[in-house]
Design an enzyme around this catalytic site. Structure first.
Site, PDB file in Angstrom:
ATOM      1  N   GLY A  45      -2.838  -4.608   9.034  1.00 43.83           N
ATOM      2  CA  GLY A  45      -3.853  -5.074   8.109  1.00 43.83           C
ATOM      3  C   GLY A  45      -3.469  -6.383   7.453  1.00 43.83           C
ATOM      4  O   GLY A  45      -4.316  -7.255   7.229  1.00 43.83           O
ATOM      5  N   SER A 103      -6.941  -1.703   7.767  1.00 51.81           N
ATOM      6  CA  SER A 103      -5.659  -1.251   8.292  1.00 51.81           C
ATOM      7  C   SER A 103      -5.733   0.225   8.629  1.00 51.81           C
ATOM      8  O   SER A 103      -6.096   1.049   7.778  1.00 51.81           O
ATOM      9  CB  SER A 103      -4.552  -1.503   7.262  1.00 51.81           C
ATOM     10  OG  SER A 103      -3.284  -1.178   7.770  1.00 51.81           O
ATOM     11  N   ALA A 104      -5.370   0.584   9.861  1.00 48.59           N
ATOM     12  CA  ALA A 104      -5.594   1.942  10.353  1.00 48.59           C
ATOM     13  C   ALA A 104      -4.810   3.003   9.597  1.00 48.59           C
ATOM     14  O   ALA A 104      -5.291   4.127   9.418  1.00 48.59           O
ATOM     15  CB  ALA A 104      -5.263   2.020  11.839  1.00 48.59           C
ATOM     16  N   CYS A 150       8.099  -1.851 -14.379  1.00 46.10           N
ATOM     17  CA  CYS A 150       9.529  -1.564 -14.508  1.00 46.10           C
ATOM     18  C   CYS A 150      10.057  -0.854 -13.273  1.00 46.10           C
ATOM     19  O   CYS A 150      10.454   0.302 -13.335  1.00 46.10           O
ATOM     20  CB  CYS A 150       9.768  -0.722 -15.755  1.00 46.10           C
ATOM     21  SG  CYS A 150       9.129  -1.461 -17.247  1.00 46.10           S
TER      22      CYS A 150
END
Length: 460
Positions: free
Chosen positions: A69, A194-195, A320
């Site tokens: 992706g 994205s797969a 943080c």
């Protein structure tokens, strides 16, 4: 052990596993070759492209597969900018885009171009009108995610696409988080996904470029993927990605409704069971499986470790974390607390028992981490005569500066001030966020030796 981090990577869908195994024996050859093995691979690739294009809402010849992706985003931005270089070298994007888009913008700026970030509201959404005002005569491309990866807020893509179309600017939509739940609405020009976000295998991305959009690939043209990608595609993985996308889409309505109920339960219970917590993101216009909340006086990384020990895998956009030591740009842009942030994203099949188990252990985990850091656990003491106090938190990481502020705010009268000295970048974000949550006034930031002085006025 319940896995609640589907927004990072969803578990492999059973259909993806079946398709992957079945295509390993047929899809290993070069689909550009004319022999029998090549033709078999080409048939599988063409079928996968048609299935993926149907899910995206584009023509098969408008869609190519990439190696990820992120690769799809970088290729989309670079190709669209190159294709419209005569227009200009200006990019418009929201302040909460994925890091792949932000890095593409930074690369453009390093090469002499420029970009404009459109701010978001406290829920994480852009105003389409503000987006339109950011467009210029030299704007070559606009970018807007369909839904945010950290807080789940859905963006007004259709409205923004209309504004961009009216200005003659192509809109690139990063649909990584939402494509498994449904097609992206509106007149977008380019789309990436994205797969592994929807339960397909990792290493497969999608890039759709509508006909008529000027696009010039930045990489040298190759034989693969109509000249838009130089990768030799992993055909079994591509087949599995397309098959799983079709499968999750068929399940999306029912599973989305079921998971939304569980997420609503978490949203309601977190604030009721854990004090000093803010649930962030749009409560309505959001992905059905994702909820994010920020806890005062805790370190997000410590929370992750303790929840992992308790048997729950979650993620954090906290400032943080030892991996970055920088605040989440998404939470920063929203103006919400960046420390102590927890993202829960439920995969398909999550049960009520698993959700309730998480809610049962969360209060004790937060209390334990707060106690370890010396956070305040009771109401502030009665006002004392001192009209102002200075807290020295130099050299101490978030959330310590906020904890020290909370400990002493009750020692000044209403109208009095507390000045926190800090050299931690997160304090610049979390002290104002604390003031908003606790209904105190953030006066502002002043220069100080070795850091900054953050002035807070007590209002109640």
């Amino acid at each position: 052990m319940p896995y609640f981090d589907a927004a990072s990577s969803a578990p492999l869908h059973p259909v993806a596993r079946q398709a992957l195994l079945a295509s390993l024996d047929e899809g290993w050859a070069d689909p550009a070759r004319l022999h029998r093995e090549g033709r078999r691979a080409a048939v599988l690739l063409d079928a996968a492209r048609e299935a993926a294009a149907e899910a995206v809402g584009c023509r098969p010849d408008e869609l190519v597969f990439t190696s990820s992706g992120t690769r799809a985003v970088h290729s989309a931005v670079a190709g669209a900018l190159r294709g419209r270089r005569r227009v200009g070298r200006h990019l418009v994007l929201s302040a909460v885009e994925h890091s792949s888009v932000l890095r593409s913008a930074a690369a453009l700026e390093a090469e002499g171009g420029s970009f404009t970030e459109v701010p978001v509201d406290r829920a994480g959404a852009v105003d389409p009108a503000a987006y339109g005002r950011a467009l210029r005569a030299d704007t070559a491309l606009a970018c807007l995610q369909s839904a945010n990866h950290e807080v789940g807020t859905e963006q007004p893509v259709a409205e923004t696409a209309e504004i961009c179309a009216g200005a003659g600017v192509p809109l690139l939509v990063d649909a990584a988080q939402s494509l498994g739940w449904g097609p992206v609405p509106g007149r977008w020009s380019l789309l990436t996904a994205s797969a592994h976000k929807w339960g397909g295998p990792a290493g497969v991305g999608l890039l759709a470029v509508r006909k008529g959009v000027r696009f010039a690939p930045a990489d040298p043209a190759g034989e693969q993927e109509p000249g838009r990608a130089a990768d030799f595609g992993n055909i079994p993985a591509i087949v599995a990605a397309a098959a799983s996308l079709r499968a999750v889409r068929a399940e999306a309505a029912a599973e989305g409704a079921r998971l939304r109920v569980l997420v609503d339960r978490i949203r309601a219970a977190v604030g009721a069971r854990v004090p000093d917590v803010e649930v962030v993101g749009d409560p309505v216009r959001r992905l059905p499986h994702l909820v994010t909340f920020s806890c005062l006086y805790v370190d997000g990384e410590a929370l992750l470790h303790e929840l992992d020990r308790a048997g729950f895998s979650v993620s954090s956009g906290s400032s943080c974390t030892s991996s970055t030591l920088t605040p989440s740009h998404v939470l920063e842009a929203m103006g919400v607390l960046t420390g102590g942030n927890i993202r829960v994203s439920l995969p398909a099949g999550t049960t009520e028992e698993e959700t309730d188990g998480f809610l049962d252990v969360l209060p004790a985990v937060v209390a334990e981490v707060r106690a370890r850091l010396g956070a305040p656990v009771a109401a502030a003491p009665s006002p004392a005569p001192r009209a102002s106090l200075v807290v020295d938190a130099l050299g101490r990481r978030c959330p310590i500066p906020v904890i020290e502020l909370a400990k002493v705010i009750g020692e000044v009268p209403v109208g009095g001030t507390v000045t926190v000295l800090s050299d931690d970048e997160a304090a610049r974000l979390d002290i104002p966020a604390w003031c908003t949550m606790r209904e105190q006034e953030y006066v502002g930031e002043e220069p100080a030796d070795h850091g900054s002085a953050h002035v807070v006025r007590r209002l109640r």
